[in-house]
Scaffold this active site. Structure first.
Site, mmCIF file in Angstrom:
data_model
loop_
_atom_site.group_PDB
_atom_site.id
_atom_site.type_symbol
_atom_site.label_atom_id
_atom_site.label_comp_id
_atom_site.label_asym_id
_atom_site.label_seq_id
_atom_site.Cartn_x
_atom_site.Cartn_y
_atom_site.Cartn_z
ATOM 1 N N ASN A 118 76.373 -17.783 54.449
ATOM 2 C CA ASN A 118 75.305 -17.662 53.665
ATOM 3 C C ASN A 118 75.522 -18.156 52.436
ATOM 4 O O ASN A 118 76.140 -18.033 52.289
ATOM 5 C CB ASN A 118 74.515 -15.605 54.022
ATOM 6 C CG ASN A 118 75.285 -14.917 53.476
ATOM 7 O OD1 ASN A 118 75.643 -15.071 52.391
ATOM 8 N ND2 ASN A 118 75.579 -14.028 54.435
ATOM 9 N N LYS A 129 63.911 0.838 54.363
ATOM 10 C CA LYS A 129 65.688 -0.124 54.363
ATOM 11 C C LYS A 129 66.241 1.600 53.520
ATOM 12 O O LYS A 129 67.204 1.923 54.374
ATOM 13 C CB LYS A 129 65.920 -0.962 53.623
ATOM 14 C CG LYS A 129 66.991 -1.801 54.266
ATOM 15 C CD LYS A 129 67.764 -2.827 53.742
ATOM 16 C CE LYS A 129 66.685 -3.995 54.176
ATOM 17 N NZ LYS A 129 66.889 -5.113 53.769
HETATM 18 O O1 C5P Z 1 69.682 -4.814 56.576
HETATM 19 P P1 C5P Z 1 70.072 -5.644 55.111
HETATM 20 O O2 C5P Z 1 71.117 -6.766 55.246
HETATM 21 O O3 C5P Z 1 68.340 -6.089 54.909
HETATM 22 O O4 C5P Z 1 70.323 -4.818 54.067
HETATM 23 C C1 C5P Z 1 71.152 -5.050 53.066
HETATM 24 C C2 C5P Z 1 71.960 -4.231 51.804
HETATM 25 O O5 C5P Z 1 73.039 -3.413 53.580
HETATM 26 C C3 C5P Z 1 73.241 -4.640 51.505
HETATM 27 O O6 C5P Z 1 73.158 -3.031 50.442
HETATM 28 C C4 C5P Z 1 74.156 -4.873 52.162
HETATM 29 O O7 C5P Z 1 75.213 -4.885 51.824
HETATM 30 C C5 C5P Z 1 74.028 -4.124 53.761
HETATM 31 N N1 C5P Z 1 74.202 -4.238 54.895
HETATM 32 C C6 C5P Z 1 75.494 -3.863 55.722
HETATM 33 N N2 C5P Z 1 75.962 -4.615 56.623
HETATM 34 C C7 C5P Z 1 75.335 -5.130 57.434
HETATM 35 C C8 C5P Z 1 74.162 -5.786 56.834
HETATM 36 C C9 C5P Z 1 73.704 -5.016 55.258
HETATM 37 O O8 C5P Z 1 76.488 -2.797 55.174
HETATM 38 N N3 C5P Z 1 76.040 -5.209 58.482
#
Ligand code: C5P
Length: 390
Positions: free
Chosen positions: A201, A328
């Protein structure tokens, strides 16, 4: 401060004389200890001339033992700094060896220990070295550096000892976060499809690096776990490089042992290919289907630890920012979520805006440079971290 300066046998040992001299000038009382290998690189006479105390290099020196026994020297130290810390010293310290004067002093000293590793980049990257460092970190040993760049052997990569002035500055941090250990994750993760392709990404890692840098400048001991990024390691920070989400999870969990704060600023891939092809995939079918499986959620995993740090996550959304971010925070069990609107140009930009979302309050941080933003957010977090049980 009474500083015991241990010097390991690597080419960076030539900088130890300058280190001892500058530390003495800054008011440290410095006693130097050389390993056998270090004597090949730097002389006890030079060190003694700059710090004005006898230099020690052996457990078996009767005159030196009579003047100040090694256990007494270990107790005398208010801080132990080993610079350079070679791969061999890192390994011996991780396993509790006491087979020379320096390792014996470390075992016998209750003082905080800081290592400034310096070694060839391949030796630094070797899993044996990385595992030894993880063991040391879990014992609250501070690892500073190494810097990335040209090496004496001609290689380029991580392994240069951090700048002498930065090392000294890191020994006397007197900021508001002194005594706290922060773990910050940053950058993207790359999920391999085959030996040459991956799913990734657009995260640059800049926001996470800004937070790590601001926290270190305020006195925190910071471990930065980062995915593939092209950014320079900020000074005074211990950096662990990873590639995939599963590697990041392992590194974060091991770094979080005993940490006060975890900031998950990494853009962790939500899915990874269900299998990684051993060989490069050939172009044959018109349609190629990739089967993806869910990655572990690092933030939620840290938030669910029994003895967990204060947990701060990020939420990058292109719509309904606050609503998604609030949900979240609850779903992941984070203390705070920092929400940013990625429909605005944010990725790889030096500026951003954030809304901090906690259980009872929300705070807008208007668009500004990521480093200023990091400082303001940390200032806002400080009383909330102090008031939490984490
Ligand atoms: O679920 P999403 O990716 O939108 O959430 C973002 C937050 O969750 C960020 O702090 C990211 O570092 C963390 N994250 C994580 N492990 C994942 C996905 C996101 O720690 N597999």
């Amino acid at each position: 401060m009474r500083l015991l300066l241990g010097i390991g046998g690597g080419i960076a040992a030539y900088k130890a004389v300058e280190l001892a001299r500058r530390a003495t000038q800054r008011g440290f009382e410095v006693r130097c200890v050389l390993t056998d290998a270090a004597r090949q690189f730097v002389s006890a006479t030079s060190l003694q001339a700059v710090c004005r105390y006898p230099v020690r290099d052996s457990l078996w020196d009767q005159a030196a033992e009579a003047a100040m026994g090694h256990i007494e020297l270990a107790r005398w130290a208010e801080h132990v700094l080993i610079a350079p810390a070679t791969a061999n010293l890192v390994a011996r310290l991780a396993h509790g060896f006491a087979n020379d004067l320096l390792t014996t002093l470390v075992l016998a000293s209750p003082a905080p220990l800081t290592l400034a590793p310096a070694m060839n980049q391949a030796m630094w990257r070797h899993p044996a070295t990385q595992q030894n460092l993880a063991v040391l970190r879990s014992r609250n040993v501070r690892i500073i550096g190494p810097d990335v760049g040209d090496q004496a052997c001609g290689d380029v990569g991580p392994g240069r000892m951090v700048d002498v002035d930065d090392l000294i500055a890191s020994l006397s941090p007197n900021g508001p976060l002194t005594g706290q250990r922060w773990v910050v994750s940053a950058g993207p993760t790359f999920e391999d499809i085959d030996p040459v392709r991956f799913v990734g990404n657009r995260s640059s890692g800049k926001m996470g690096f800004a937070i790590a840098s601001a926290a270190a400048a305020m006195g925190a001991g910071v471990t930065l776990v980062c995915g593939p990024v092209t950014l320079q390691t900020p000074n005074g920070i211990s950096r662990i490089d990873v590639r995939s989400a599963t590697q990041m999870l392992d590194a974060v969990l091991s770094a979080c042992k005993g940490a006060h704060v975890y900031v998950g600023a990494a853009a962790v891939a939500d899915y990874r290919p269900s299998s990684v092809a051993d060989q490069k995939l050939k172009k044959s079918a018109d349609v190629l289907e990739l089967r993806l499986i869910k990655n572990p959620d690092i933030l939620a995993t840290v938030a669910a630890l029994p003895d967990r740090p204060f947990v701060v996550g990020f939420a990058a959304e292109t719509r309904e920012l606050l609503e998604y971010a609030r949900r979240k925070r609850e779903a992941k069990g984070a203390d705070v979520i920092l929400a940013n609107d990625v429909s605005e140009p944010v990725f790889d930009h030096d500026e951003s805006a954030l809304v901090a979302i906690a259980a009872q309050e929300e705070q807008l941080f208007p668009r500004q440079s990521k480093i200023d933003l990091a400082r303001s957010v940390i200032q806002w977090l400080m009383p909330r971290i102090a008031g939490s049980s984490a």
